[in-house]
Write an enzyme that holds these catalytic residues in place. Sequence first.
Site, mmCIF file in Angstrom:
data_model
loop_
_atom_site.group_PDB
_atom_site.id
_atom_site.type_symbol
_atom_site.label_atom_id
_atom_site.label_comp_id
_atom_site.label_asym_id
_atom_site.label_seq_id
_atom_site.Cartn_x
_atom_site.Cartn_y
_atom_site.Cartn_z
ATOM 1 N N HIS A 161 -77.390 -14.113 11.819
ATOM 2 C CA HIS A 161 -76.329 -15.097 11.571
ATOM 3 C C HIS A 161 -76.333 -15.573 10.108
ATOM 4 O O HIS A 161 -76.538 -16.757 9.839
ATOM 5 C CB HIS A 161 -76.576 -16.275 12.522
ATOM 6 C CG HIS A 161 -75.418 -17.189 12.763
ATOM 7 N ND1 HIS A 161 -74.857 -17.951 11.762
ATOM 8 C CD2 HIS A 161 -74.731 -17.495 13.884
ATOM 9 C CE1 HIS A 161 -73.876 -18.680 12.275
ATOM 10 N NE2 HIS A 161 -73.764 -18.430 13.538
ATOM 11 N N GLU A 264 -72.055 -11.942 10.071
ATOM 12 C CA GLU A 264 -73.219 -11.757 10.941
ATOM 13 C C GLU A 264 -73.271 -10.334 11.505
ATOM 14 O O GLU A 264 -72.394 -9.934 12.271
ATOM 15 C CB GLU A 264 -73.150 -12.776 12.066
ATOM 16 C CG GLU A 264 -72.982 -14.215 11.567
ATOM 17 C CD GLU A 264 -72.478 -15.170 12.640
ATOM 18 O OE1 GLU A 264 -72.787 -14.936 13.830
ATOM 19 O OE2 GLU A 264 -71.785 -16.134 12.285
HETATM 20 O O1 TA6 Z 1 -71.337 -17.346 14.796
HETATM 21 C C1 TA6 Z 1 -70.320 -18.257 15.050
HETATM 22 C C2 TA6 Z 1 -70.792 -19.254 16.091
HETATM 23 O O2 TA6 Z 1 -70.958 -18.657 17.354
HETATM 24 C C3 TA6 Z 1 -69.781 -20.405 16.115
HETATM 25 O O3 TA6 Z 1 -69.062 -20.410 17.322
HETATM 26 C C4 TA6 Z 1 -70.659 -21.647 15.921
HETATM 27 O O4 TA6 Z 1 -71.081 -22.160 17.147
HETATM 28 C C5 TA6 Z 1 -71.795 -21.065 15.086
HETATM 29 O O5 TA6 Z 1 -72.060 -19.815 15.711
HETATM 30 C C6 TA6 Z 1 -73.009 -21.935 14.916
HETATM 31 O O6 TA6 Z 1 -73.707 -22.066 16.120
HETATM 32 P P1 TA6 Z 1 -74.995 -23.064 16.118
HETATM 33 O O7 TA6 Z 1 -75.552 -22.994 17.508
HETATM 34 O O8 TA6 Z 1 -75.955 -22.537 15.083
HETATM 35 O O9 TA6 Z 1 -74.459 -24.409 15.713
#
Ligand code: TA6
Length: 290
Positions: A161, A264
Amino acid sequence: MTCVEELNELYALENDLSFETHASGLTLARVNIPECQAECMLHGAHVLSYRPAHRERSILFLSDQAVFAQGKPIRGGIPICFPWFGSHPTDQTLPAHGWARTQAWELIETARTKNQVILRMALAQDELYSICELAFGAELSIDVSVTNGSDIPRTFEIALHTYFEINSITDVEVSGLENVPYVDQLKNEIHPGENTTIRFEEETDRIYQGSVKKITLSERNQKTQFIIEPRGSRSTIVWNPWIEKSKRMADFGDEEYLRMCCIETANVRANQIKLAAGQTHSTGATIRLA
Ligand code: TA6
């Protein structure tokens, strides 16, 4: 002997790689070589920063409000989302994005090549054996291999991520995902793909489903571009929380959406990984400046 003293005795590489206790009490690995400087936590095998030589700052975004604590995810750098992506498919009480990013990984090996420092960390949970290999040099490589240690088939999702540090999200353009079908996570719609680059004018949360060789993040008025070269990946998530979602995130400044963009490298949803007993799959990416 403290944990950090032991780590330095066993794994430090002179001044090129050392271990220290972060202000939070978590253990930090620090890389300092001519090619780059970098920081990585054993917590979540989480790369916090990566600054190639001749660049004034890390290419990875880290929130000023990031939380550093056992059991908590860190807002920025490269969180490893595994073995599920987003909410758990059946149990909403479980943490978003799986348990790998909030666990302490075990350092198992370090090495110095001619122009890189390499770290390998391991995490074993629920009969899934993961190894994260990080190679820090003129470019950054991250590879997470997962082995099914059980005697039955297993499936998992994974996403590296990565938060990229930018000057202004409205100046960013992402190329390399043209004509790749994607799921708009906000509208829960499937799109066949568009023959255009990606620009940001609102909250953007898309899962692109298809293998690509190279993704480029460019920014108007900036000489350098970020290049992401995925491997073992058939999904790419592109995310910016924009204004309203930023306000709802306690570990993220209201204005910080302007300075970050997530690209990601992943295998999620229809492209989740299925492993037979004893089988291994690796998901990785090389990140570099162009
Ligand atoms: O990668 C995008 C995502 O799935 C968004 O929907 C948002 O929730 C982000 O990840 C961050 O997630 P987190 O659990 O790290 O706040």
